[in-house]
Design an enzyme around this catalytic site. Structure first.
Site, PDB file in Angstrom:
ATOM      1  N   ASP A  98      37.340  34.816  24.243  1.00 15.23           N
ATOM      2  CA  ASP A  98      38.324  35.400  25.145  1.00 15.23           C
ATOM      3  C   ASP A  98      39.566  35.726  24.322  1.00 15.23           C
ATOM      4  O   ASP A  98      40.188  34.832  23.742  1.00 15.23           O
ATOM      5  CB  ASP A  98      38.664  34.358  26.231  1.00 15.23           C
ATOM      6  CG  ASP A  98      39.180  34.987  27.510  1.00 15.23           C
ATOM      7  OD1 ASP A  98      39.881  36.002  27.421  1.00 15.23           O
ATOM      8  OD2 ASP A  98      38.893  34.438  28.589  1.00 15.23           O
ATOM      9  N   ASP A 199      41.624  39.849  27.723  1.00 13.33           N
ATOM     10  CA  ASP A 199      42.477  39.444  28.838  1.00 13.33           C
ATOM     11  C   ASP A 199      43.500  40.538  29.182  1.00 13.33           C
ATOM     12  O   ASP A 199      44.121  41.107  28.271  1.00 13.33           O
ATOM     13  CB  ASP A 199      43.219  38.169  28.401  1.00 13.33           C
ATOM     14  CG  ASP A 199      43.959  37.491  29.521  1.00 13.33           C
ATOM     15  OD1 ASP A 199      43.298  36.940  30.407  1.00 13.33           O
ATOM     16  OD2 ASP A 199      45.214  37.512  29.504  1.00 13.33           O
ATOM     17  N   GLU A 241      39.472  43.227  30.659  1.00 11.89           N
ATOM     18  CA  GLU A 241      39.884  42.883  32.020  1.00 11.89           C
ATOM     19  C   GLU A 241      40.942  43.882  32.460  1.00 11.89           C
ATOM     20  O   GLU A 241      42.002  43.972  31.831  1.00 11.89           O
ATOM     21  CB  GLU A 241      40.464  41.459  32.069  1.00 11.89           C
ATOM     22  CG  GLU A 241      40.831  41.030  33.485  1.00 11.89           C
ATOM     23  CD  GLU A 241      41.808  39.867  33.561  1.00 11.89           C
ATOM     24  OE1 GLU A 241      41.846  39.172  34.577  1.00 11.89           O
ATOM     25  OE2 GLU A 241      42.565  39.656  32.582  1.00 11.89           O
ATOM     26  N   HIS A 315      37.179  32.444  36.708  1.00 11.52           N
ATOM     27  CA  HIS A 315      38.080  31.293  36.779  1.00 11.52           C
ATOM     28  C   HIS A 315      39.373  31.592  37.529  1.00 11.52           C
ATOM     29  O   HIS A 315      40.196  30.698  37.713  1.00 11.52           O
ATOM     30  CB  HIS A 315      38.402  30.827  35.359  1.00 11.52           C
ATOM     31  CG  HIS A 315      39.138  31.893  34.604  1.00 11.52           C
ATOM     32  ND1 HIS A 315      38.528  33.066  34.205  1.00 11.52           N
ATOM     33  CD2 HIS A 315      40.429  31.986  34.204  1.00 11.52           C
ATOM     34  CE1 HIS A 315      39.412  33.825  33.591  1.00 11.52           C
ATOM     35  NE2 HIS A 315      40.570  33.194  33.581  1.00 11.52           N
ATOM     36  N   ASP A 316      39.593  32.845  37.911  1.00 12.58           N
ATOM     37  CA  ASP A 316      40.794  33.211  38.667  1.00 12.58           C
ATOM     38  C   ASP A 316      40.484  33.417  40.154  1.00 12.58           C
ATOM     39  O   ASP A 316      41.387  33.718  40.932  1.00 12.58           O
ATOM     40  CB  ASP A 316      41.384  34.531  38.145  1.00 12.58           C
ATOM     41  CG  ASP A 316      41.913  34.401  36.724  1.00 12.58           C
ATOM     42  OD1 ASP A 316      42.373  33.305  36.355  1.00 12.58           O
ATOM     43  OD2 ASP A 316      41.867  35.407  35.992  1.00 12.58           O
TER      44      ASP A 316
END
Ligand code: NOJ
Length: 537
Positions: A98, A199, A241, A315-316
């Site tokens: 990531d 990200d 993302e 995870h969000d």
């Protein structure tokens, strides 16, 4: 269609803090992941996207990086990382790192230097504006609340941060910053990683004076340069993302010529449960027809000129079975239905840890939450006069910790996640929902996911079939077909808890049932609660 290994691959996301603790400190770690590699091999996935494990003060659970080329001690060390890459390789699993490149931690060496003086060589690695104390350059608000500007009295300057104060934004307009980043990426490629997730990549080319955060004018120039200098030198999977992605932008991001990434995460289907123009906490009823429309358009608009990523969770996000499914009496059926619906589509599917078990949201008291976004919102909205009940409702539905409760491995204490005190409470339903009870059960949610992973490899139509929505206006059923030169796949899903008529009997007459979420079908013409079927000719 250009052939690429990641087109029939399935990716599994691990949030390391919550996956498996190996040393009893209550926090998951790299050795824990190594211990569980057999489980991932059994599921059949091709790659692991690892949320950040770099050195970090953990203000945002690792999305605040203090050293991109070292591992946070609570997760292990570089040797453990190399061991993980090697162990995964034995199972033909690649590791996707990531990359958090929009900002670093304020404890990164660059920032510590940058704030020493205006003429420090690292000063321009970040985004600064002169000003007066108490009078920030403008009124921009950060994603986690508060101003995006933080005053540094020694310099009489503000620095810009789109996320927490401990996540200062990097200045991508500085070519030295970009070079440092590329060298770091090449270093990881050299270590044998299989790809990268980028990200909030659509926020790197910010222009704060014009209040531009997403999709800045130089965004694609920077991404193309990065791709040329790094990713294109390897056979990687890369996924950006991009909350601000439209179909047109996705065609750039995932251009089949490989000039940017392999694919993007777009979030249009995720945002449907929030009131328009408001925050994610402001809940709106789930619009089923809109969901069909949105997912369909992503399937058709970028067909042959881009590539989709397929996901319900990360995870969000809250657990999908607790949003679009029914996490009570139809938990198993609805979790499988949502899996079948998504995995029949074109794109690369992502499974978020625990999704394959039908893990659910957790309704905790405020003291039990750990997420910076949730806690800041609680504070802010309390001050604004929202009632506690209103705030807790939003948190229970949408809070990020819903997806961050420890992985439920078995029915022993702490669900087998840790022998110590877990950093966040285990969801109390772990005795009923856990991996141990599912792995060897052919009717489990886990087995359904395993089957879906296999089918993608077995039938090319999963990869290249053209998508067509069926029963467009049906208010209960989401159905579609995928067609290539040889075969047709039909997916039919009842999205609700009532039995309904199945109006596609002719369509599936000569087809074979590939997969369903009920043991046997007694009446083909009806769909039971949350029933899903997948047919092939
Ligand atoms: C997106 C990540 O997924 C999220 O967890 C994080 O808080 C922000 N970016 C900031 O890095």
């Amino acid at each position: 269609m250009i052939k690429k290994w990641w087109k029939d691959a399935v990716v599994y996301q691990i949030y390391p803090r919550s996956f498996q603790d190996s040393n009893g400190d209550g926090i998951g770690d790299l050795k824990g992941i190594i211990q569980r590699m057999g489980y991932l091999g059994e599921l059949g996935i091709d790659a692991i996207w690892l949320s950040p494990v770099y050195k970090s003060p953990q203000d945002d659970n690792g999305y605040d990086i203090a050293d991109y080329q070292d591992i946070e001690p609570m997760f292990g060390c570089l040797d453990d990382m190399e061991a993980l890459i090697a162990e995964a390789k034995k199972y033909n699993i690649r590791i996707i790192m990531d990359l958090v490149l929009n900002h670093s931690s304020d404890e990164h060496r660059w920032f510590l230097e940058a704030k020493k003086s205006k003429d420090n060589p690292y000063h321009d690695y970040y985004v600064w504006r002169d000003g007066k104390e108490g009078v920030p350059p403008n009124d921009m608000k950060g994603v986690f609340g508060g101003s995006t500007w933080e005053w540094v009295p020694e310099l009489k300057q503000y620095y810009f941060h789109q996320f927490s104060v401990k996540q200062p934004d990097l200045n991508w307009d500085n070519p030295k910053v970009r070079r440092e980043i590329y060298d770091m990426i090449l270093w990881w490629m050299d270590k044998g990683v299989g790809g990268f997730r980028l990200d909030v990549i659509d926020q790197i080319a910010k222009e704060p004076d014009k209040k531009i955060t997403q999709n800045g004018p130089n965004l694609h120039k920077y991404i193309q340069e990065m791709s040329r200098e790094t990713f294109q030198k390897g056979d990687l999977i890369t996924v950006g993302e991009a909350w601000g992605a439209t179909h047109e932008l996705a065609k750039l991001y995932s251009n089949p010529d490989g000039s940017e990434f392999s694919m993007v995460f777009q979030f249009e289907h995720i945002g449907l449960d929030q009131q328009e123009g408001k925050e994610k906490w402001d809940l709106a009823p789930l619009p089923f027809l809109k969901l069909k429309q949105v997912l369909t358009r992503w399937q058709t608009e970028i067909y042959n000129c881009g590539w989709n990523s397929l996901f319900w969770n990360n995870h969000d996000l809250p657990r999908i079975v607790s949003r679009w499914g029914n996490d009570k009496e139809y938990r198993v059926e609805s979790a499988k239905m949502l899996a079948i619906l998504l995995h029949g589509m074109q794109g690369t599917p992502y499974i978020y840890q625990g999704e394959e078990l039908g893990m659910t949201n957790a309704a905790y008291e405020i003291e039990d939450y750990r997420d910076i976004e949730t806690l800041n919102m609680y504070q802010e909205r309390s001050e604004q006069g929202y009632t506690k009940e209103e705030i807790m409702n939003s948190i229970h539905a949408k809070g990020r910790d819903n997806g961050r409760t420890p992985m439920q491995w078995d029915d022993t204490e702490n669900a087998g996640f840790t022998t110590g005190t877990p950093w966040i409470k285990v969801n109390p339903n772990y005795k009923e929902i856990n991996a141990k009870s599912q792995v060897n059960d052919p009717d489990s949610i886990f087995s359904c996911y395993r089957k879906l992973v296999q089918l993608r490899k077995e039938y090319p139509v999963f990869v290249d079939g053209k998508f067509r929505l069926l029963l467009e206006d049906d208010e209960n059923i989401f159905a579609y077909e995928r067609q290539n030169a040889e075969q047709k796949l039909v997916v039919i899903c009842n999205f609700y808890g009532e039995t309904v008529e199945m109006p596609l009997s002719e369509e599936i007459e000569d087809m074979k049932l590939l997969l369903g979420n009920y043991k046997e079908i007694k009446d083909v013409t009806m769909l039971r609660p949350y029933e899903a079927r997948m047919y092939i000719n």
